[in-house]
Every structure is written in structure tokens, then in C-alpha cells.
Design an enzyme around this catalytic site. Structure first.
Site, mmCIF file in Angstrom:
data_model
loop_
_atom_site.group_PDB
_atom_site.id
_atom_site.type_symbol
_atom_site.label_atom_id
_atom_site.label_comp_id
_atom_site.label_asym_id
_atom_site.label_seq_id
_atom_site.Cartn_x
_atom_site.Cartn_y
_atom_site.Cartn_z
ATOM 1 N N SER A 257 1.780 -11.282 -8.993
ATOM 2 C CA SER A 257 1.380 -11.264 -7.585
ATOM 3 C C SER A 257 2.551 -10.787 -6.747
ATOM 4 O O SER A 257 3.678 -10.716 -7.221
ATOM 5 C CB SER A 257 0.992 -12.673 -7.150
ATOM 6 O OG SER A 257 2.126 -13.517 -7.258
ATOM 7 N N LYS A 258 2.281 -10.499 -5.515
ATOM 8 C CA LYS A 258 3.353 -9.969 -4.671
ATOM 9 C C LYS A 258 4.318 -11.053 -4.204
ATOM 10 O O LYS A 258 5.307 -10.760 -3.555
ATOM 11 C CB LYS A 258 2.784 -9.194 -3.488
ATOM 12 C CG LYS A 258 1.862 -9.948 -2.587
ATOM 13 C CD LYS A 258 1.352 -8.998 -1.502
ATOM 14 C CE LYS A 258 0.060 -9.501 -0.876
ATOM 15 N NZ LYS A 258 -0.566 -8.494 -0.019
ATOM 16 N N ARG A 259 3.998 -12.254 -4.599
ATOM 17 C CA ARG A 259 4.843 -13.395 -4.238
ATOM 18 C C ARG A 259 6.312 -13.180 -4.633
ATOM 19 O O ARG A 259 7.231 -13.467 -3.883
ATOM 20 C CB ARG A 259 4.277 -14.626 -4.942
ATOM 21 C CG ARG A 259 4.923 -15.933 -4.649
ATOM 22 C CD ARG A 259 3.986 -17.079 -5.067
ATOM 23 N NE ARG A 259 3.387 -16.875 -6.383
ATOM 24 C CZ ARG A 259 3.963 -17.242 -7.523
ATOM 25 N NH1 ARG A 259 5.138 -17.819 -7.509
ATOM 26 N NH2 ARG A 259 3.356 -17.027 -8.683
#
Length: 482
Positions: A257-259
Site C-alpha cells: 500500500s502507499k502507506r
RNA sequence: GGCUCCAUCGACUAAUGGAUAGGUCACCACCCUUUCACGGUGGCAGUACGGGUUCGAAUCCCGUUGGAGUCACCA
């Protein structure tokens, strides 16, 4: 039968690297088998639609070398390739299911569904499926009553009727046989109250109509595949082959994820050499066997097979990608490197350089950086005349004695006819031999005076690139000051 | 929690029942050297655990543990 695969993203803004890998594997598989790949846009969720997302998707795929055979822009005999333009097709098909009793109308409100789930949760834990026999639908109400409600304008959805007590078995090329009881499968909504189909109906109808032979998609779809098997059976259609790809993972092994960093392909496009990026991504979850790491695009196509795709997820670790980029950087021509360097310089508003000179600068530094983009920062002395001196380097290689050694050398260098690597080198060597000093005793001070930095390419090569005038003036300026 | 999938060095992976579990990234050391790199040599480091099958198991089976995905009128 010839192979036909598809990549079917939602236009939600950007292409995710996980999506790119799925597209890549689809493409490699299709081309390996001389088959076709189609691009279909799944925009049945109107609330998530993003303007220009489709164009962005296509341009990212093309950058990656994935040229599809049929798409919204390219057309094809199975179009349209945008789901929102195919609603009539889905409606036609849902009536097949309605007519043969494999689907039914349901009138439950969001509140009623919430209440149902709460009740189920309180009872037997872990079961949130639609409680078909205790809700408002055409099974409990009867078809006549259902039609009456529809005609009265009551909102409704259409759900699939999942058979009881059936064992659903399907074969996955990567995972082998997967079994699950139909009692675990929910009566999935097929047509939403806004009249649009859900993914489950739309993709399946499209895949069938578009002649898709292999469904190659991410592992997150594995749990809903039994629904799709039931649907294929309800339509009386032969189902395609399935291959569920392992997930790309964050460092903590959760779904990428872009987390933890960027996952948009456009961000990678800016930083990495395309072939390096593709090579890296292709080897995340698949390996043709053996000890080799570097494969060009055609080799990937020639070697690709789904049987050798791994089952376990792969951590998306950029460290190795940087290494790949370095490897591919070494293969570029000076002209290609120079072009990239020029583009980097434009970004920081430095223009007007001789392109041939930039080629040489980039080529000289190619083994010292992983990215061409590092060069302006790595070797600013090529582009700025204001030199910043590294403090440690200055203290280590400069003192009064050094000045006495260097001063005569500067005069000797100034006398060089061509100011080339060879001449600078031989002049310096001669000077050192005559005075009984080691080359490195003078090279470090030269580097310090001219570049200010302790790191860089060979010093005489660097001097040649910087040029006589600048080298001499930098040295003199330094000597006056220190 | 239910269901499903998965499990080889820190990371990516190789080894299709048969060598001392191999390679790459990263890390460390040494060599080369004009600094930094590149390159070269070497090192560190792994079959999650427990049973079983077998002459022989990373590989097949069972269990345990661990991780992940999924359980929407999103895809």
C-alpha cells in the site's frame, strides 16, 4: 484455441505497481503463446471514477512496454471496452439468471441489512451472509409481490441464488485445486440499486463475451472465485482457466500500500530506467530457474510460464531495484545518459550545456551513481562555479606544506598544451617523480581545489571535462584564499 | 471470528524424493586503486516447529505455530 487475456483495472486515479505486475504477467503470458491481451476499464462504481484515469493507465502501460491488442482507444471486435457503456448487455444477461431461477430481486434497505448482520453476529460468530429466507426478496415475498414493488418504484437489487450444500472445486494454475462449500458463499449482489452491475457480474459476462481464456489476477480475488464458478454454471458457460498471482507486500508483509512509500507507476517512471524496473518487477513472484538476474523484455516473453509463478507473496524491496537500475545504467550509451542528465538539469533550471559535453560527464560518472538523477547533487562542480569545500577533506589534505608542493605543479599544469587526461596525467607524474613525491600527495589537493569533494571520477578525466580555464581559475582562487 | 491461501538466509529466489541447500541484493573483510565507485576474492546468513511415509524429505502426508487475503449496493 488461442490465448486471450485481459487486464481490467478501475479508473481510480493511478496505476498501482501491483496492478502493473498483473498486467505484465498477463502480457508476457499472452505474447509467449502468441495470444491477445485486452484492456477493459471497470468503471461500474460511479462514485470512484476519476477523470483522465484511463488515459493515465494506458500511458503507464505503454511506458512499460505493454501494448495491448484491444482497448477503449484501440477498439476491437468485442467492444465497447468500458463497462459503463455496456450496461444494456449486463441487463440482458441478468434476465437469463432471473428467468432460470438463479437470481432474485431483493428490497432490503441498508439499515435492514445492518440489523441482519448484527443479529447473525450475535448468534453464530463469523457468518455475515445474506439471510435469504428471512429478508425482503422475491423468494420470501413471491414474484408477483416483487413485481408490484418494482412497479411502485421501490429500490431493489438483484442477488445471485447460491445453491446449498454443494462442493465447489476449481483449478488454479498456480495453486492447484481449491475446494470450498457453497454454504460459505454469499448471495452476492449482481445488480445494484443504481442499475449498474457489480464487479462479479460485469467482469464475468465480459470475460465470457470477450472470449477470455485465462483469468490472471491478484490473489485478493481468490476468495470470490467460488462465486464466479457458481455464476458460470448458472449461465451454463464454460469457465476460463484461473491463475491467482501472489501479492506484492510491504516490509511488514501486508498487502502493498502507499502507506510505506510510493506505489504509483508514474513515480517509478520518473526515477528508474524502464527495462530495469520491468526486469525487477517480473522477477517478483516468478523466476525462470537458474542463477541469472538480468533478462531483456523479449527473454521474459520467451521464458514466461505461469507454472513457475510462486505461491507466496513477495516483499517489494527497492534496494534490489536500485541495483537493477545501476546494471541497466551501465548498458546505456553516452548519448542516452547525456540526454537523461540534460533532463535532470532542466528540472533544476540549469540549461545551455553542450550536449556532447553532458554525454561525457554522465558517462564518466556512470559507475558512481545508481541514477543519472543523482549526478547534479553528486558532482555539482560540473555545473556550479561556486565550490563548496568538504570540511574534513580540506583539513586532511591541505596545509602550508601542501601549498609549497602544489604551487609549482599548478604552473606546470597551466603550461599543458591540450589539457587532456593523458597530458595532465603525464605532467603530474613527471612532476611527482622529479620531486620524489607520491601521486596521491598531489591528486587529493587538486581534487580539493577544483571540486571541493572527496569523491568523484578520476581526477585528470574530471579536469579535462571541467576545462583548463575553470580548473586554473579555481586553483588560483583557492590558493589566494588559503 | 468464519473461510481460503501461504511458509527456504534480513530481502528476491534456485534446488520437480538423491551432492556440503546454490545465486542475487544488502551487510562485513581483503585485493585492486588516484578519492569514491566499478571489478575481483572471501565471509555472515536459511529449509518455522513436531510427527509420519521412505534406503533417502526443503520437496510427499498429518498436526501445530505463524503470516496474509477475504468476508460491501468497491473493484
Amino acid at each position: 484455441m488461442s490465448v486471450r487475456v485481459r487486464f481490467a483495472p478501475s479508473p481510480t486515479g493511478y496505476l498501482h505497481v501491483g496492478g502493473l505486475r498483473t498486467a505484465l504477467y498477463n502480457y508476457l503470458f499472452a505474447k509467449h503463446h502468441n495470444g491477445k491481451m485486452i484492456l477493459r476499464i471497470e468503471d461500474t462504481d460511479r462514485s470512484r471514477f476519476v477523470e483522465n484515469a484511463t488515459e493515465n493507465l494506458i500511458s503507464m502501460l505503454e511506458w512499460a512496454g505493454i501494448i495491448v491488442d484491444e482497448s477503449p482507444t484501440k477498439g476491437g471486435e468485442f467492444g465497447p471496452y468500458i463497462q459503463s457503456q455496456r450496461t444494456n448487455i449486463y441487463l440482458e444477461h441478468i434476465h437469463i439468471l432471473l428467468n432460470n431461477g438463479k437470481a432474485y430481486y431483493a428490497f432490503d434497505t441498508a439499515e435492514e441489512l445492518d440489523a441482519m448482520r448484527e443479529k447473525l453476529q450475535a448468534g453464530n460468530q463469523g457468518d455475515y451472509r445474506y439471510d435469504r429466507m428471512n429478508m425482503k426478496n422475491s423468494i420470501t415475498l413471491g414474484m408477483d409481490k416483487a413485481i408490484e414493488l418494482i412497479n411502485a418504484g421501490i429500490p431493489y437489487v438483484i442477488r445471485m441464488l447460491v445453491p446449498d450444500n454443494e462442493e465447489i472445486i476449481f483449478k488454479d494454475i498456480i495453486r492447484g485445486e481449491v475446494k470450498i462449500s457453497s454454504n460459505e458463499v454469499d448471495d452476492q449482489i449482481l445488480i445494484k440499486s443504481d442499475g449498474f452491475p457489480t464487479y462479479h457480474l460485469a467482469h464475468l459476462v465480459d470475460d465470457h463475451l470477450m472470449g477470455i481464456t485465462h483469468v490472471i489476477r491478484g490473489e485478493e480475488w481468490l476468495p470470490s472465485t467460488p462465486k464466479h464458478c457458481i455464476l458460470y454454471k448458472a449461465f451454463g458457460w464454460e469457465q476460463p482457466e484461473f491463475a491467482h498471482l501472489p501479492l506484492l507486500l510491504n516490509k511488514d508483509k501486508t498487502k502493498l500500500s502507499k502507506r510505506t512509500g510510493s506505489v504509483a507507476v508514474e513515480d517509478f517512471r520518473e526515477k528508474y530506467i524502464k527495462d530495469a524496473f520491468i526486469n525487477f518487477v517480473a522477477l517478483l513472484g516468478w523466476n525462470p530457474t537458474g542463477d541469472r538476474e538480468i533478462y531483456d523484455f523479449q527473454e521474459l516473453i520467451d521464458l514466461f510460464n505461469l507454472e513457475k509463478v510462486n505461491k507466496a507473496g513477495a516483499v517489494f524491496d527497492l534496494q534490489k531495484l536500485d541495483w537493477f537500475n545501476f546494471q541497466y545504467l551501465q548498458k546505456l550509451s553516452p548519448e542516452e545518459m547525456g540526454k537523461m542528465l540534460n533532463e535532470e538539469l532542466l528540472k533544476i533550471e540549469k540549461t545551455g550545456y553542450d550536449l556532447n559535453w553532458l554525454n561525457k560527464v554522465a558517462y564518466a560518472l556512470r559507475e558512481r551513481v545508481h541514477f543519472i538523477s543523482e549526478i547534479p547533487n553528486y558532482a555539482p562542480y560540473f555545473f556550479n562555479d561556486e565550490i563548496e569545500y568538504e570540511q574534513d577533506y580540506l583539513e586532511k589534505h591541505w596545509n602550508a606544506d601542501k601549498k609549497n608542493i602544489i604551487l609549482p605543479l599548478v604552473f606546470e599544469l597551466e603550461k599543458c598544451k591540450d589539457f587532456t587526461h593523458d597530458e595532465l596525467h603525464s605532467t603530474t607524474k613527471k612532476y611527482c617523480e622529479e620531486n620524489g613525491i607520491k601521486m596521491k600527495e598531489v591528486i587529493h589537493p587538486l581534487r580539493l581545489m577544483i571540486t571541493g569533494k572527496s569523491i568523484g571520477a578520476g581526477m585528470f578525466e574530471t579536469m579535462e571535462l571541467i576545462g583548463r580555464e575553470k580548473c586554473i581559475s579555481r586553483m588560483k582562487k583557492f590558493l589566494e584564499k588559503e
